[in-house]
Scaffold this motif. Structure first.
Motif, PDB file in Angstrom:
ATOM      1  N   LEU A  33      67.024   4.674 -54.912  1.00  0.00           N
ATOM      2  CA  LEU A  33      66.267   5.817 -54.396  1.00  0.00           C
ATOM      3  C   LEU A  33      64.784   5.517 -54.537  1.00  0.00           C
ATOM      4  N   LEU A  34      64.022   5.783 -53.471  1.00  0.00           N
ATOM      5  CA  LEU A  34      62.566   5.643 -53.493  1.00  0.00           C
ATOM      6  C   LEU A  34      61.956   6.983 -53.128  1.00  0.00           C
ATOM      7  N   ILE A  35      61.146   7.535 -54.029  1.00  0.00           N
ATOM      8  CA  ILE A  35      60.465   8.789 -53.720  1.00  0.00           C
ATOM      9  C   ILE A  35      58.964   8.526 -53.631  1.00  0.00           C
ATOM     10  N   GLU A  36      58.324   9.200 -52.698  1.00  0.00           N
ATOM     11  CA  GLU A  36      56.896   9.011 -52.454  1.00  0.00           C
ATOM     12  C   GLU A  36      56.271  10.357 -52.124  1.00  0.00           C
ATOM     13  N   ALA A  37      55.108  10.640 -52.699  1.00  0.00           N
ATOM     14  CA  ALA A  37      54.468  11.938 -52.492  1.00  0.00           C
ATOM     15  C   ALA A  37      54.020  12.155 -51.046  1.00  0.00           C
ATOM     16  N   PRO A  38      53.312  11.199 -50.406  1.00  0.00           N
ATOM     17  CA  PRO A  38      52.966  11.401 -48.990  1.00  0.00           C
ATOM     18  C   PRO A  38      54.176  11.239 -48.075  1.00  0.00           C
ATOM     19  N   LEU A  39      53.946  11.489 -46.804  1.00  0.00           N
ATOM     20  CA  LEU A  39      55.000  11.348 -45.806  1.00  0.00           C
ATOM     21  C   LEU A  39      55.203   9.891 -45.415  1.00  0.00           C
ATOM     22  N   SER A  40      54.229   9.034 -45.712  1.00  0.00           N
ATOM     23  CA  SER A  40      54.249   7.642 -45.279  1.00  0.00           C
ATOM     24  C   SER A  40      54.394   6.714 -46.474  1.00  0.00           C
ATOM     25  N   LEU A  41      54.506   5.414 -46.190  1.00  0.00           N
ATOM     26  CA  LEU A  41      54.555   4.397 -47.236  1.00  0.00           C
ATOM     27  C   LEU A  41      53.305   3.513 -47.156  1.00  0.00           C
ATOM     28  N   GLY A  42      53.089   2.759 -48.206  1.00  0.00           N
ATOM     29  CA  GLY A  42      51.986   1.797 -48.205  1.00  0.00           C
ATOM     30  C   GLY A  42      50.902   2.079 -49.211  1.00  0.00           C
ATOM     31  N   GLY A  43      50.668   3.361 -49.521  1.00  0.00           N
ATOM     32  CA  GLY A  43      49.672   3.701 -50.524  1.00  0.00           C
ATOM     33  C   GLY A  43      48.299   3.143 -50.214  1.00  0.00           C
ATOM     34  N   THR A  44      47.718   2.476 -51.203  1.00  0.00           N
ATOM     35  CA  THR A  44      46.369   1.927 -51.055  1.00  0.00           C
ATOM     36  C   THR A  44      46.283   0.941 -49.903  1.00  0.00           C
ATOM     37  N   SER A  45      47.351   0.176 -49.671  1.00  0.00           N
ATOM     38  CA  SER A  45      47.300  -0.865 -48.648  1.00  0.00           C
ATOM     39  C   SER A  45      47.340  -0.310 -47.229  1.00  0.00           C
ATOM     40  N   THR A  46      47.596   0.968 -47.073  1.00  0.00           N
ATOM     41  CA  THR A  46      47.545   1.567 -45.739  1.00  0.00           C
ATOM     42  C   THR A  46      46.515   2.691 -45.697  1.00  0.00           C
ATOM     43  N   TRP A  47      46.768   3.772 -46.431  1.00  0.00           N
ATOM     44  CA  TRP A  47      45.963   4.981 -46.253  1.00  0.00           C
ATOM     45  C   TRP A  47      44.694   5.011 -47.077  1.00  0.00           C
ATOM     46  N   ALA A  48      44.462   4.013 -47.921  1.00  0.00           N
ATOM     47  CA  ALA A  48      43.157   3.913 -48.582  1.00  0.00           C
ATOM     48  C   ALA A  48      42.239   2.954 -47.835  1.00  0.00           C
ATOM     49  N   GLY A  49      42.709   2.417 -46.715  1.00  0.00           N
ATOM     50  CA  GLY A  49      41.859   1.533 -45.929  1.00  0.00           C
ATOM     51  C   GLY A  49      41.743   0.126 -46.471  1.00  0.00           C
ATOM     52  N   VAL A  50      42.427  -0.177 -47.575  1.00  0.00           N
ATOM     53  CA  VAL A  50      42.403  -1.541 -48.106  1.00  0.00           C
ATOM     54  C   VAL A  50      43.553  -2.299 -47.437  1.00  0.00           C
ATOM     55  N   ASN A  51      43.528  -2.282 -46.116  1.00  0.00           N
ATOM     56  CA  ASN A  51      44.669  -2.748 -45.332  1.00  0.00           C
ATOM     57  C   ASN A  51      44.464  -4.187 -44.867  1.00  0.00           C
TER      58      ASN A  51
END
Length: 314
Positions: A33-51
């Motif tokens: 099981l993987l739970i994540e607070a946002p609706l998406s995955l990736g965390g810093t590597s996507t939604w923090a712009g450190v992509n």
């Protein structure tokens, strides 16, 4: 729905590390099981712009699988080469799109190559990878309570859009950015640099330090269309442009937009002390930073199109 469920492995946090660990566990046969607070995955590597992958940080295995998924989509990823280094007259480093399309080049530091990728497409590719591996994914879900026995987490209570209940697992993995699960379980944690004798590290300082790496609020810019007139907003109140440094790490998206990472605008220690107010303060500073670049450093025909919704902690 409210219920109790049991898994072999439960991961809290769906950034790059959590996603990779979940896929690996599921492929090894674990009920995961993987739970994540946002609706998406990736965390810093996507939604923090450190992509982006840093030079020579490309790898085989799961990172290469992700790259191959992205390569199936137009303008989703870009292999890049450094074209400008930091200089007093041009205080930023730029990675531009490279003519090379061989992922293996990112494995070699001498090539000076890197990868930059679109946040949403990357998150979607991560979700597909997780589901194909057989991981049960619950986005928009947070843990609310932790039950422990000795030093082990026995179960956690979670709450999401369609589920509220207790999760039991043989192994819990804390893959959150700030070790939220471990701290909620009462485990010892520290912020900063440990002392030399804490882990017998000869290069560590003699005494512990609270020094943290910088916090970055990245933003995206795009060329201004010829028919569109330039609009420059006044700087935010309380910020003197003459006191700002224009130093920026610039990455180029596959569609030639730029990812702007002003590394110096907030220290990690300041972000830690500000807490939830760190984002608001960082947003004010990057608006001033962008005005400085527009008016004094040749970016007058560009416009800001996106600000990352979360801070990137380096």
């Amino acid at each position: 729905m409210s219920d109790n469920e049991t898994y072999d492995v439960c991961l809290v946090g769906g950034g790059s590390g959590g996603k990779g660990a979940a896929v690996s566990a599921a492929r090894d046969g674990a009920k995961t099981l993987l739970i994540e607070a946002p609706l998406s995955l990736g965390g810093t590597s996507t939604w923090a712009g450190v992509n982006n992958y840093e030079p020579a940080a490309g790898a085989t295995g799961l990172p290469q699988e992700l790259y191959e998924r992205l390569a199936e989509h137009p303008y989703a990823e870009s292999i890049q080469r450094r074209t400008a280094s930091y200089h007093p007259d041009r205080p930023w480093g730029i990675y531009d799109r490279s003519d090379h399309t061989d992922y293996r080049l990112t494995l070699n530091r001498r090539c000076g190559t890197a990868l930059t990728f679109e946040p949403k497409t990357t998150s979607d590719a991560m979700i597909d990878s997780v589901k194909e591996a057989g991981v049960e994914l619950r986005p928009s879900t947070r843990f609310t309570q932790v039950q422990t026995s000795g030093k082990r987490v026995q179960s956690i209570d979670i709450q999401g859009n369609d589920f509220e209940g207790r999760i039991q697992a043989g192994v819990f993995i804390d893959s959150t950015a700030d070790i939220y699960l471990a701290r909620a379980a009462g485990r010892e944690s520290a912020i900063g640099v440990e002392s030399r004798n804490a882990y017998d590290e000869p290069l560590a300082p003699e005494q512990p330090e609270s020094v943290l790496n910088n916090a970055s609020l990245c933003y995206r810019i795009a060329p201004l269309p010829p028919e569109e007139s330039l609009q420059i907003d006044p700087p935010p109140d309380g910020i003197d442009l003459d006191e700002l440094r224009p130093v920026t790490s610039i990455r180029t998206y596959a569609n030639w937009d730029r990812n702007m990472n002003p590394l110096h605008l907030m220290t990690g220690q300041e972000a830690f002390e500000l807490g939830y107010r760190a984002y608001e303060e960082s947003e004010k500073r990057i608006k001033a930073h962008w005005r400085l670049l527009q008016t004094r450093y040749g970016f007058e025909r560009w416009k800001m199109t996106w600000v990352s919704p979360m801070l990137g902690i380096r």
